[in-house]
Write an enzyme that holds these catalytic residues in place. Structure first.
Site, mmCIF file in Angstrom:
data_model
loop_
_atom_site.group_PDB
_atom_site.id
_atom_site.type_symbol
_atom_site.label_atom_id
_atom_site.label_comp_id
_atom_site.label_asym_id
_atom_site.label_seq_id
_atom_site.Cartn_x
_atom_site.Cartn_y
_atom_site.Cartn_z
ATOM 1 N N LYS A 19 54.350 42.418 -18.841
ATOM 2 C CA LYS A 19 55.427 43.322 -19.259
ATOM 3 C C LYS A 19 56.478 42.444 -18.452
ATOM 4 O O LYS A 19 57.930 42.704 -19.041
ATOM 5 C CB LYS A 19 55.121 44.584 -18.185
ATOM 6 C CG LYS A 19 56.086 45.769 -18.422
ATOM 7 C CD LYS A 19 55.616 47.091 -18.006
ATOM 8 C CE LYS A 19 54.933 47.068 -16.469
ATOM 9 N NZ LYS A 19 56.166 47.177 -15.474
ATOM 10 N N ARG B 64 57.028 56.902 -13.650
ATOM 11 C CA ARG B 64 55.570 56.521 -13.212
ATOM 12 C C ARG B 64 54.898 57.941 -13.599
ATOM 13 O O ARG B 64 53.565 57.820 -13.726
ATOM 14 C CB ARG B 64 55.704 56.237 -11.766
ATOM 15 C CG ARG B 64 54.738 55.444 -11.619
ATOM 16 C CD ARG B 64 54.632 54.769 -10.199
ATOM 17 N NE ARG B 64 55.471 53.337 -10.070
ATOM 18 C CZ ARG B 64 55.042 52.339 -10.337
ATOM 19 N NH1 ARG B 64 53.608 52.126 -10.493
ATOM 20 N NH2 ARG B 64 55.704 51.009 -10.172
ATOM 21 N N ARG C 70 43.369 32.508 -14.229
ATOM 22 C CA ARG C 70 44.689 31.816 -13.873
ATOM 23 C C ARG C 70 44.540 30.834 -13.044
ATOM 24 O O ARG C 70 43.899 31.021 -11.920
ATOM 25 C CB ARG C 70 45.471 33.320 -13.442
ATOM 26 C CG ARG C 70 46.852 32.704 -13.572
ATOM 27 C CD ARG C 70 47.565 33.775 -12.764
ATOM 28 N NE ARG C 70 47.820 34.990 -13.408
ATOM 29 C CZ ARG C 70 47.992 36.257 -12.749
ATOM 30 N NH1 ARG C 70 47.819 36.405 -11.589
ATOM 31 N NH2 ARG C 70 48.025 37.527 -13.535
ATOM 32 N N ARG D 150 44.656 32.140 -7.667
ATOM 33 C CA ARG D 150 45.728 32.854 -6.507
ATOM 34 C C ARG D 150 44.819 33.625 -5.782
ATOM 35 O O ARG D 150 43.872 34.240 -6.065
ATOM 36 C CB ARG D 150 46.682 33.839 -7.019
ATOM 37 C CG ARG D 150 48.091 33.344 -6.918
ATOM 38 C CD ARG D 150 49.092 34.110 -7.895
ATOM 39 N NE ARG D 150 48.771 35.544 -7.794
ATOM 40 C CZ ARG D 150 49.348 36.277 -8.626
ATOM 41 N NH1 ARG D 150 50.467 36.101 -9.329
ATOM 42 N NH2 ARG D 150 49.223 37.730 -8.808
ATOM 43 N N ARG E 299 43.691 48.801 -10.374
ATOM 44 C CA ARG E 299 44.993 49.045 -10.817
ATOM 45 C C ARG E 299 45.510 49.197 -12.066
ATOM 46 O O ARG E 299 46.144 50.069 -12.613
ATOM 47 C CB ARG E 299 45.818 47.611 -10.485
ATOM 48 C CG ARG E 299 46.254 47.512 -9.092
ATOM 49 C CD ARG E 299 47.485 46.510 -9.111
ATOM 50 N NE ARG E 299 47.472 45.810 -7.660
ATOM 51 C CZ ARG E 299 47.138 44.426 -7.485
ATOM 52 N NH1 ARG E 299 47.402 43.653 -8.452
ATOM 53 N NH2 ARG E 299 47.135 44.123 -6.140
#
Ligand SMILES: [Zn+2]
Length: 228
Positions: free
Chosen positions: A13, A88, A127, A159, A170
């Protein structure tokens, strides 16, 4: 043109909204940025927000709606906003509608980036970031050089916050909480579902297509805007 962009964490996004900001001269309105700015300015509201955030509580809809009104009412941003991370929930969406009406504006398109949980998982677990130049790779989608060296002195790292369980939570929370908001905009025929699993350029070109049509249409119905 005012836009809302939706997409679960990890859907790209941010990349897409930056692209829109640059190519369509819009201002990105993110509630996180608004809150941080207000805190930095040390206004009475900013101090109040700081104490709420520091106590670990969530900032109320009322406060957020006030901050949003400051932007929507500002001529500088009139009809040039991309909402990112807002609304939201349904009450925020209804509030935004009221605000836009009050300032004679509207939402022209709602972009929903759709990505499956499986792809999100791979994007997160795969990642790799270079410690030297911050370039990112992904084991599944854009593998690093075979020798695992990006640039001189760089080490490819995963990470720390790439905790999968948190990411799944999430994603699920995001999808659940934005569903009623999306329904709200679907009823207004504003939602374009975009396959967020395509490569970045393909998504950008689809978005450009939609936005160019809207811009052309807005230009025709408000020609006076372009005379001066
Ligand atoms: Zn590097």
């Amino acid at each position: 043109m005012n836009i809302i962009i939706f997409g679960p964490p990890g859907a790209g996004k941010g990349t897409q909204s930056d692209f829109i900001v640059k190519n369509f001269n819009l201002f990105k309105l993110s509630t996180g940025d608004l809150l941080r700015e207000e805190i930095k300015k040390k206004t009475p509201l900013g101090l109040k927000i700081a104490s709420i955030v520091n106590s670990g509580s969530l900032v109320s809809d009322d406060i957020i709606n006030n901050l949003i009104e400051n932007v929507v009412s500002n001529k500088k941003y009139e009809n040039q906003i991309i909402f990112d991370g807002y609304p939201r929930n349904l009450s925020q969406a209804e509030n935004l509608n009221k605000l836009l009406l009050k300032y004679k504006q509207k939402i022209d398109i709602v972009i929903k980036l759709t990505v499956s949980l499986d792809v999100i998982k791979k994007r997160i677990t795969g990642r790799l970031t270079c410690s030297k130049c911050s370039k990112t790779y992904n084991e599944f989608f854009s593998p690093p050089p075979a020798n695992m060296i990006c640039c001189q002195g760089g080490v490819l790292q995963k990470r720390d916050d790439d905790n999968l369980d948190i990411a799944i939570k999430r994603y699920e929370t995001y999808e659940e909480s934005t569903e009623p908001v999306l329904d709200f905009y679907r009823k207004m025929n504003l939602v374009k579902d975009l396959n967020g699993e395509m490569n970045i350029e393909s998504i950008q070109s689809e978005i450009s297509g939609y936005l160019t049509v809207i811009e052309g249409w807005l230009c025709k119905i408000t020609p006076y805007k372009y005379i001066f």
